[in-house]
Design a protein around this motif. Structure first.
Motif, mmCIF file in Angstrom:
data_model
loop_
_atom_site.group_PDB
_atom_site.id
_atom_site.type_symbol
_atom_site.label_atom_id
_atom_site.label_comp_id
_atom_site.label_asym_id
_atom_site.label_seq_id
_atom_site.Cartn_x
_atom_site.Cartn_y
_atom_site.Cartn_z
ATOM 1 N N CYS A 172 16.052 6.721 3.936
ATOM 2 C CA CYS A 172 16.122 5.497 3.127
ATOM 3 C C CYS A 172 16.197 5.906 1.658
ATOM 4 O O CYS A 172 15.569 6.869 1.242
ATOM 5 N N HIS A 173 16.986 5.153 0.884
ATOM 6 C CA HIS A 173 17.152 5.480 -0.534
ATOM 7 C C HIS A 173 16.017 4.999 -1.434
ATOM 8 O O HIS A 173 15.995 5.322 -2.619
ATOM 9 N N LEU A 174 15.121 4.187 -0.906
ATOM 10 C CA LEU A 174 14.008 3.745 -1.752
ATOM 11 C C LEU A 174 13.187 4.956 -2.199
ATOM 12 O O LEU A 174 13.033 5.917 -1.442
ATOM 13 N N SER A 175 12.643 4.871 -3.417
ATOM 14 C CA SER A 175 11.813 5.976 -3.891
ATOM 15 C C SER A 175 10.444 5.898 -3.211
ATOM 16 O O SER A 175 10.070 4.867 -2.645
ATOM 17 N N LYS A 176 9.726 6.989 -3.297
ATOM 18 C CA LYS A 176 8.388 7.056 -2.700
ATOM 19 C C LYS A 176 7.520 5.900 -3.217
ATOM 20 O O LYS A 176 6.864 5.203 -2.450
ATOM 21 N N GLU A 177 7.577 5.669 -4.521
ATOM 22 C CA GLU A 177 6.737 4.638 -5.125
ATOM 23 C C GLU A 177 7.154 3.251 -4.634
ATOM 24 O O GLU A 177 6.307 2.408 -4.329
ATOM 25 N N GLN A 178 8.480 3.047 -4.567
ATOM 26 C CA GLN A 178 8.959 1.735 -4.110
ATOM 27 C C GLN A 178 8.498 1.456 -2.680
ATOM 28 O O GLN A 178 8.018 0.379 -2.357
ATOM 29 N N ARG A 179 8.639 2.463 -1.819
ATOM 30 C CA ARG A 179 8.238 2.286 -0.420
ATOM 31 C C ARG A 179 6.748 2.009 -0.297
ATOM 32 O O ARG A 179 6.318 1.127 0.446
ATOM 33 N N GLU A 180 5.970 2.782 -1.027
ATOM 34 C CA GLU A 180 4.521 2.619 -0.921
ATOM 35 C C GLU A 180 4.111 1.230 -1.403
ATOM 36 O O GLU A 180 3.279 0.569 -0.801
ATOM 37 N N ARG A 181 4.737 0.785 -2.501
ATOM 38 C CA ARG A 181 4.383 -0.518 -3.041
ATOM 39 C C ARG A 181 4.758 -1.639 -2.063
ATOM 40 O O ARG A 181 3.937 -2.509 -1.749
ATOM 41 N N ILE A 182 5.988 -1.582 -1.526
ATOM 42 C CA ILE A 182 6.430 -2.654 -0.620
ATOM 43 C C ILE A 182 5.547 -2.681 0.625
ATOM 44 O O ILE A 182 5.105 -3.733 1.064
ATOM 45 N N TRP A 183 5.273 -1.486 1.156
ATOM 46 C CA TRP A 183 4.434 -1.431 2.372
ATOM 47 C C TRP A 183 3.046 -2.015 2.110
ATOM 48 O O TRP A 183 2.575 -2.883 2.826
ATOM 49 N N THR A 184 2.417 -1.556 1.046
ATOM 50 C CA THR A 184 1.037 -1.963 0.787
ATOM 51 C C THR A 184 0.936 -3.429 0.386
ATOM 52 O O THR A 184 0.039 -4.141 0.843
ATOM 53 N N GLU A 185 1.888 -3.878 -0.459
ATOM 54 C CA GLU A 185 1.735 -5.228 -1.001
ATOM 55 C C GLU A 185 2.404 -6.301 -0.145
ATOM 56 O O GLU A 185 1.911 -7.421 -0.050
ATOM 57 N N GLU A 186 3.555 -5.958 0.459
ATOM 58 C CA GLU A 186 4.312 -7.019 1.130
ATOM 59 C C GLU A 186 4.232 -6.975 2.646
ATOM 60 O O GLU A 186 4.209 -8.013 3.297
ATOM 61 N N ILE A 187 4.246 -5.782 3.233
ATOM 62 C CA ILE A 187 4.383 -5.698 4.697
ATOM 63 C C ILE A 187 3.032 -5.638 5.392
ATOM 64 O O ILE A 187 2.727 -6.486 6.235
ATOM 65 N N ALA A 188 2.238 -4.639 5.045
ATOM 66 C CA ALA A 188 0.985 -4.411 5.775
ATOM 67 C C ALA A 188 0.093 -5.665 5.853
ATOM 68 O O ALA A 188 -0.440 -5.964 6.922
ATOM 69 N N PRO A 189 -0.060 -6.417 4.743
ATOM 70 C CA PRO A 189 -0.956 -7.580 4.829
ATOM 71 C C PRO A 189 -0.494 -8.622 5.833
ATOM 72 O O PRO A 189 -1.293 -9.415 6.309
ATOM 73 N N LYS A 190 0.801 -8.627 6.153
ATOM 74 C CA LYS A 190 1.308 -9.670 7.065
ATOM 75 C C LYS A 190 1.269 -9.259 8.521
ATOM 76 O O LYS A 190 1.552 -10.057 9.398
ATOM 77 N N LEU A 191 0.983 -7.987 8.780
ATOM 78 C CA LEU A 191 1.025 -7.546 10.182
ATOM 79 C C LEU A 191 -0.292 -7.820 10.911
ATOM 80 O O LEU A 191 -1.343 -7.841 10.334
#
Ligand code: ADP
Ligand code: SF4
Ligand code: MG
Length: 361
Positions: free
Chosen positions: A342-361
Motif C-alpha cells: 500500500c502506498h500510504l505512509s506508516k504514519e497515515q496507516r497508523e493514524r487511520i487504523w487507530t482513529e477511524e477503523i479500530a474503534p468501529k470494529l
C-alpha cells in the motif's frame, strides 16, 4: 529500471519475501494464468509464502481472489487444464514441483500433501463405498493387503469421529450427512499422514457446531502428525483461531502477510480493514455491525492499473500524485515479519487504523 518504473509499466513486482530456511513448503512468485476466449485470466499473479511443519498458514480474501487456484497449483492439479500457464517455484521439503515430472508430483500428492475441499462430493466417487475409496487412497502409497487397508480405513473413520466405523465403512457417500461426508473426506486426505494439508474452505457448507468439530479435528491431527496446514477461508474467525501466519489476497496477489497476531492486532492494508469490518466470524455472534466493502472484486482479465484495490479504496486519494492509480505497490515490511502492499505512509496507516477503523470494529 527501478522497481517503481517496472510496476508502472505493469511488469511483475519483485518478490520481497525473505526465504525461510526452515520452511516445509516455500512458494516463490507463483503465477497461474488461464488463456480464455475473453482474454488472459491472471488468477494468481505473484504469490510467495512459507509454511513450517506444525504451523498453519491462513489464506483469506473475497471470492474470486485466487485462493483455490493457488491451492490447486500447489497440488499440481492445474496440469490437467491445458489453458493454464504456470510459473514460479513451489518447494516442498526441498523438492521443486512446478518443473518436476508430473508422475513425481502425483506420487507426492496423497503421500506428502493432501487436500480437503469445500465440497466432499467433488473429491469422492458416488459409485464406490467410502471405505473402498479410503482403501484405494491408502494402497496407492502402501504395499499392503486389502484387509489391512480396510482396517486402516476403519481406524481413520473412527479417528474423524464417525460412529460405528466398522459398519459405515461400507456406506456410499450419499448415505452420509454433509458433516459425515466432510469427515470421511478428511479421513481419506489424512490416511497417508500427509506432511502438508491444504484445506480449502473445509467448513463453509456446514453448520456452526459441525464446523467447530471439524476444525478441532484438523488441529488435533496436525498436533499428532506435526503437519504443515494451509487453511483457506473467508471466515476470519476460523483463521483467528487456527492460523500462525496470515496471507490476505486480492485480485490474485498478496496485499498483506505476516504473523496472524500482528495482522489481526495491527492490520496495515485498507483491504484487510475492509475484510475485518465485513466478514462474519465464527468467534463473534453479532453481525449487525458488518459493513460490506463497497464495489466488487475486479475481473482478473482487466485488473485495475496501479493498486488493484484503488477503485474500492476509501483512501485512494491520500497518497500524492495519483500514485495509487499508476504505480503498483509492492509488499514492503511494515513491522517485524509483517508486510503490506500500500502506498500510504506508516504514519497515515497508523493514524487511520487507530482513529477511524479500530474503534468501529
Ligand atoms: N480453469 C480456469 N480457466 C479460467 N479461469 C479460471 C479457471 N479456474 C479459475 N479461474 C478464475 O480464476 C479466478 C480465481 O478463482 P479462485 O481461485 O477459484 O478464487 P477463490 O478461491 O479465491 O474464490 C476466478 O476469476 C476464476 O473464474
Ligand atoms: S495503495 Fe492506495 S488505493 Fe491501494 S490500498 Fe493503499 S491507499 Fe488504497
Ligand atoms: Mg475458492
Amino acid at each position: 529500471m527501478s522497481k517503481l518504473d517496472k510496476a508502472a509499466l505493469g511488469e511483475p513486482a519483485t518478490v520481497t519475501a525473505q526465504p525461510d530456511a526452515d520452511a516445509f513448503l516455500s512458494v516463490r512468485d507463483l503465477r497461474i494464468h488461464f488463456q480464455t476466449d475473453d482474454g488472459l485470466v491472471k488468477s494468481v499473479d505473484g504469490v510467495s509464502f512459507d509454511v513450517r511443519r506444525g504451523k498453519t498458514l491462513g489464506i483469506v480474501g473475497e471470492s474470486g481472489s485466487g485462493k483455490s487456484v493457488t491451492s490447486l497449483g500447489l497440488m499440481g492439479l492445474h496440469r490437467s487444464a491445458p489453458n493454464a500457464r504456470v510459473s514460479g517455484e513451489v518447494w516442498l521439503d526441498g523438492q521443486e514441483l512446478i518443473a518436476a515430472d508430473p508422475d513425481e508430483v502425483r506420487r507426492l500428492r496423497g503421500r506428502k500433501m493432501a487436500m480437503i475441499f469445500q465440497d466432499p462430493l467433488s473429491a469422492m466417487h458416488p459409485y464406490y463405498t467410502v471405505g473402498h475409496q479410503i482403501v484405494e487412497a491408502y494402497r496407492v502409497h502402501h504395499d499392503v493387503s486389502k484387509k489391512a487397508a480396510k482396517h486402516r480405513a476403519i481406524e481413520m473413520l473412527d479417528r474423524v469421529g464417525i460412529p460405528e466405523p466398522d459398519k459405515r465403512v461400507d456406506s456410499y457417500p450419499h448415505e452420509f450427512s454433509g458433516g459425515m461426508r466432510q469427515r470421511a473426506m478428511i479421513a481419506m486426505a489424512l490416511v497417508n499422514n500427509p506432511e502438508l494439508l491444504i484445506a480449502d474452505e473445509p467448513t463453509t457448507a456446514l453448520d456452526v457446531t459441525v464446523q467447530a468439530q471439524i476444525l478441532d479435528l484438523i488441529r488435533d491431527l496436525q498436533k499428532e502428525f506435526g503437519s504443515a496446514v494451509i487453511m483457506i477461508t473467508h471466515d476470519l474467525g476460523v483463521v483467528a483461531e487456527m492460523a500462525d501466519d496470515l496471507l490476505v489476497m486480492y485480485a490474485g496477489r498478496p496485499v498483506e502477510r505476516g504473523l496472524a497476531e500482528s495482522v489481526f492486532s495491527e492490520p496495515r492494508h485498507p483491504y484487510t480493514w475492509g475484510l475485518l469490518g465485513s466478514m462474519p466470524r465464527l468467534d463473534r455472534e453479532q453481525t449487525d455491525r458488518l459493513v460490506p466493502i463497497k464495489g466488487a472484486p475486479p475481473s482478473l482479465i482487466n485488473v485495475p492499473s496501479g493498486c488493484p484495490f484503488h477503485p474500492r479504496c476509501p483512501y485512494a486519494d491520500i497518497p500524492k500524485d495519483n500514485v495509487t492509480r499508476t504505480v503498483r505497490p509492492e509488499l514492503t515490511e511494515v513491522g517485524g515479519q509483517h508486510w503490506a502492499a500500500c502506498h500510504l505512509s506508516k504514519e497515515q496507516r497508523e493514524r487511520i487504523w487507530t482513529e477511524e477503523i479500530a474503534p468501529k470494529l
